[in-house]
Scaffold this motif. Sequence first.
Motif, short mmCIF file in Angstrom:
data_model
loop_
_atom_site.label_atom_id
_atom_site.label_comp_id
_atom_site.label_asym_id
_atom_site.label_seq_id
_atom_site.Cartn_x
_atom_site.Cartn_y
_atom_site.Cartn_z
N MET A 1 24.20 11.40 61.04
CA MET A 1 23.55 12.61 60.60
C MET A 1 22.05 12.40 60.71
SD MET A 1 23.64 14.56 56.92
CE MET A 1 25.39 14.81 57.03
N GLU A 2 21.37 13.44 61.11
CA GLU A 2 19.93 13.39 61.25
C GLU A 2 19.30 14.43 60.34
OE1 GLU A 2 16.64 14.10 64.76
OE2 GLU A 2 18.72 13.69 65.28
N PHE A 3 18.28 14.04 59.60
CA PHE A 3 17.56 14.97 58.73
C PHE A 3 16.25 15.35 59.40
CE2 PHE A 3 20.30 12.83 55.73
CZ PHE A 3 20.76 13.88 54.96
N LYS A 4 15.93 16.64 59.35
CA LYS A 4 14.68 17.13 59.92
C LYS A 4 14.00 18.03 58.91
CE LYS A 4 15.95 17.02 64.76
NZ LYS A 4 15.89 17.72 66.03
N ASN A 5 12.69 17.95 58.85
CA ASN A 5 11.91 18.87 58.04
C ASN A 5 11.43 20.00 58.92
OD1 ASN A 5 12.02 17.36 55.63
ND2 ASN A 5 10.42 16.01 56.39
N THR A 6 11.53 21.22 58.41
CA THR A 6 11.06 22.38 59.15
C THR A 6 10.15 23.21 58.27
OG1 THR A 6 12.95 23.73 58.49
CG2 THR A 6 13.16 22.50 60.55
N ASP A 7 9.26 23.93 58.89
CA ASP A 7 8.41 24.87 58.19
C ASP A 7 9.03 26.25 58.39
OD1 ASP A 7 6.37 26.13 56.84
OD2 ASP A 7 5.02 26.12 58.56
N VAL A 8 9.98 26.58 57.55
CA VAL A 8 10.77 27.78 57.74
C VAL A 8 9.98 29.05 57.45
CG1 VAL A 8 12.83 29.03 57.01
CG2 VAL A 8 12.92 26.57 57.31
N GLY A 9 9.20 29.09 56.39
CA GLY A 9 8.50 30.32 56.03
C GLY A 9 9.48 31.31 55.42
N SER A 10 9.43 32.55 55.88
CA SER A 10 10.31 33.59 55.36
C SER A 10 11.67 33.54 56.04
CB SER A 10 9.69 34.97 55.60
OG SER A 10 8.47 35.09 54.91
N ILE A 11 12.69 33.82 55.26
CA ILE A 11 14.05 33.86 55.80
C ILE A 11 14.78 35.08 55.27
CG2 ILE A 11 14.30 31.36 56.06
CD1 ILE A 11 16.09 31.52 53.47
N LEU A 12 15.79 35.49 56.01
CA LEU A 12 16.81 36.38 55.48
C LEU A 12 18.00 35.49 55.19
CD1 LEU A 12 16.59 39.41 57.94
CD2 LEU A 12 15.70 39.25 55.61
#
Length: 83
Positions: A1-12
């Motif tokens: 398994m690989e973990f990644k950080n993302t800058d998601v911002g707004s989501i639905l």
Amino acid sequence: MEFKNTDVGSILRIRRNLTIPEVGSQSAECCGRIYEKAEEIGACVVGPWHFISHGLPKDIETSFTVDFCLPVSGIKKYQVVMT
């Protein structure tokens, strides 16, 4: 398994309490509803789907929480647009 950080911002997002066998059909339903809502409110899709599982069980009978999330722009932060 690989973990990644993302800058998601707004989501639905749609959150569901499901068992593992229910995930497939609910994914199709929830993702379809989210795409429809994005179009309805004029949101622009800005990233890939994020599927977040909370408390994933080791069996198929126990329910757990799944968030179906689509990163978008063009909506106000914390705006509730669907249930």
